[in-house]
Design a protein around this motif. Structure first.
Motif, short mmCIF file in Angstrom:
data_model
loop_
_atom_site.label_atom_id
_atom_site.label_comp_id
_atom_site.label_asym_id
_atom_site.label_seq_id
_atom_site.Cartn_x
_atom_site.Cartn_y
_atom_site.Cartn_z
N THR A 8 0.84 -1.20 0.00
CA THR A 8 0.00 0.00 0.00
C THR A 8 0.87 1.24 0.00
OG1 THR A 8 -1.76 -1.14 1.21
CG2 THR A 8 -1.80 1.28 1.21
N PRO A 10 1.82 4.74 1.02
CA PRO A 10 1.40 5.53 2.17
C PRO A 10 0.89 6.93 1.80
CG PRO A 10 3.78 5.46 2.04
CD PRO A 10 3.28 4.50 1.01
N ASP A 12 -1.21 7.79 -0.91
CA ASP A 12 -2.61 7.88 -1.33
C ASP A 12 -3.39 6.59 -1.10
OD1 ASP A 12 -1.62 6.22 -3.27
OD2 ASP A 12 -1.98 7.59 -4.95
N GLY A 13 -2.77 5.60 -0.44
CA GLY A 13 -3.46 4.38 -0.10
C GLY A 13 -3.70 3.43 -1.26
N SER A 15 -3.06 0.40 -3.84
CA SER A 15 -2.39 -0.90 -3.85
C SER A 15 -1.30 -0.88 -4.91
CB SER A 15 -3.40 -2.01 -4.15
OG SER A 15 -2.76 -3.25 -4.20
#
Length: 471
Positions: A8, A10, A12-13, A15
């Protein structure tokens, strides 16, 4: 790049499977910054902004036939490459990449290779990997040259993982212009041009075990540029710089046998294809100069006999593109050995009917020494050496520039596809991949792989970067 599952980002989250090469922090494609040593997070990307802008480069170099001019290419530089773990004999062309904003919808860059830049190397597609071994590495005004450095190492590229690996050390001396084939299990390499002259030894590389073995001594004289095909049982070698003869090599028995003689002069760098039952050979230049007319012959290994084929409707040429479609041998382009420039015509030969047919006019400018692959439906052509197209606007370069000589030979940066079923051409999507002659490559079943070649930056240099194109 991560070898495990999804991570993930960090920021913008999102995948992702990417990580920063410096701090290993997960980064998504949107946040990643491309650098010469890999993808970095914004915190560790140190490339100056000016280095990431397109620049016009000037240089003067010698390219094969004529003196070449510099400042012909718009080069996308990101920064000066870091020293390689394995020092190259000469300066390698920078891995300028194609950039996410310039790759369009069908091009993407290959992972940075651990190999030095090169051209005229032995290549093969194994079904899972693109193999590269040997080749010439040179830079500057005397490139290519007879005494330029030759390489004796190699590597394999996995397009599914976008990863390179290096070969185990080879028992052969460095060389280019070898006779080479893929047997389904081994890459067979024989002959070639070394730094001190032609060579007559060979070896086989097993990519599964990453092992080499020397092969038996050949009955052929030392030579470079020989034609070679794989019959599913043997490697057939014919012609080249050394003579009008050939031999067949059985890797299971590690044994050579001479091919029967044929009444023809020595053929230099002939075009060859395996039809499933015959070796087709086409040539228009002999080892000592031009042939009276282009010739084509076929060899049947079962009957151990040759047969003359219908004369090709093509003029003499060196370095044309060629592919076997499963029913026809396609030949296009090349360089006129008489010095009348580059060519943009072609023909198709059907060995079942012994008939040639001309190819329609295509969208590419005249050229030679280009990459050609067969996809199962189309012949894809890309790059090569030719004269600059003065009808095409090049950003940052004026048509009136004293460096833009219409008689100069320069690397080219475009491609096209020919479909023999419809007898039609189409252009490939353009890319900012650095133009190059003698590009190496293969069709991996889904994509055109382009790597290496001869480029023009400040001067001539051997390339070590590449890209893949999905039609």
């Amino acid at each position: 790049m991560s070898d495990g599952g999804a991570l993930t980002c960090p920021r913008d989250g999102t995948s992702t499977r990417l990580t920063c090469v410096e701090c290993q922090t997960p980064i998504c494609p949107k946040c990643a910054v491309r650098t010469p040593v890999g993808l970095k997070c914004p915190d560790h990307a140190r490339a100056p902004a000016a280095d990431r802008r397109p620049q016009s480069r000037r240089g003067v170099a010698l390219l094969v036939v004529v003196a070449v001019v510099g400042a012909v290419l718009l080069v996308r530089r990101y920064s000066t490459p870091q020293p390689a773990e394995f020092p190259c004999p000469t300066q390698t062309s920078p891995d300028v990449g194609i950039g996410p904003e310039s790759q369009g919808t069908s091009w993407s860059p290959l992972e940075r290779s651990p190999l030095c830049g090169r051209f005229s190397a032995a290549t093969a597609w194994t079904g899972t990997e693109f193999l590269v071994w040997g080749g010439q590495n040179c830079a500057g005004e005397q490139c290519p040259a007879d005494r330029a450095p030759r390489l004796a190492d190699g590597g394999a590229y996995d397009p599914e993982r976008n990863r390179w690996r290096r070969f185990a050390e080879s028992p052969l001396a460095g060389r280019d212009s070898t006779a080479s084939v893929w047997t389904g299990r081994e890459l067979l390499i024989w002959g070639g041009a070394g730094r001190t002259g032609p060579l007559a030894d060979g070896a086989a590389y097993d990519p599964v075990r990453d092992r080499w073995r020397r092969i038996a001594a050949s009955p052929l004289s030392a030579r470079w540029g020989a034609a070679a095909v794989w019959t599913d049982q043997e490697m057939l070698v014919w012609g080249g710089s050394g003579g009008a003869d050939g031999a067949r090599y059985d890797p299971e028995e590690d044994r050579w046998e001479p091919l029967p003689s044929v009444a023809t002069p020595a053929w230099a760098s002939p075009v060859a294809a395996w039809t499933g039952s015959e070796l087709l050979v086409f040539a228009s230049a002999g080892a000592d100069g031009l042939l009276d007319a282009p010739e084509a012959r076929a060899y049947d290994p079962v009957g151990n006999t040759w047969r003359a084929l219908a004369g090709p409707p093509l003029g003499p040429r060196d370095g044309p593109a060629s592919v076997w479609t499963g029913g026809e041998l396609l030949i296009w382009g090349g360089d006129d050995p008489a010095g009348d420039g580059y060519l943009d015509d072609g023909a198709a030969f059907n060995p079942a009917t012994n008939v040639w047919r001309p190819l329609p006019a295509g969208p590419l400018s005249p050229r030679a020494n280009l990459l050609s692959v067969w996809t199962g439906r189309e012949m894809l052509l890309w790059g090569g050496l030719g004269n600059p197209d003065l009808t095409v606007d090049r950003p940052g370069l004026s048509r009136n520039s004293p460096f833009l000589d219409p008689g100069a030979t320069v690397p080219l940066e475009d491609g096209a596809a020919y479909d023999p079923a419809t007898d039609r051409w189409r252009r490939l999507q353009s890319t900012s991949l650095l133009a190059r002659g003698y590009p190496l490559g293969a069709w991996d079943g889904k994509r055109l792989l382009v790597w290496g070649g001869l480029t023009l930056v400040d001067s001539i240099a051997s390339a070590s970067d590449g890209a893949r194109h999905t039609p």
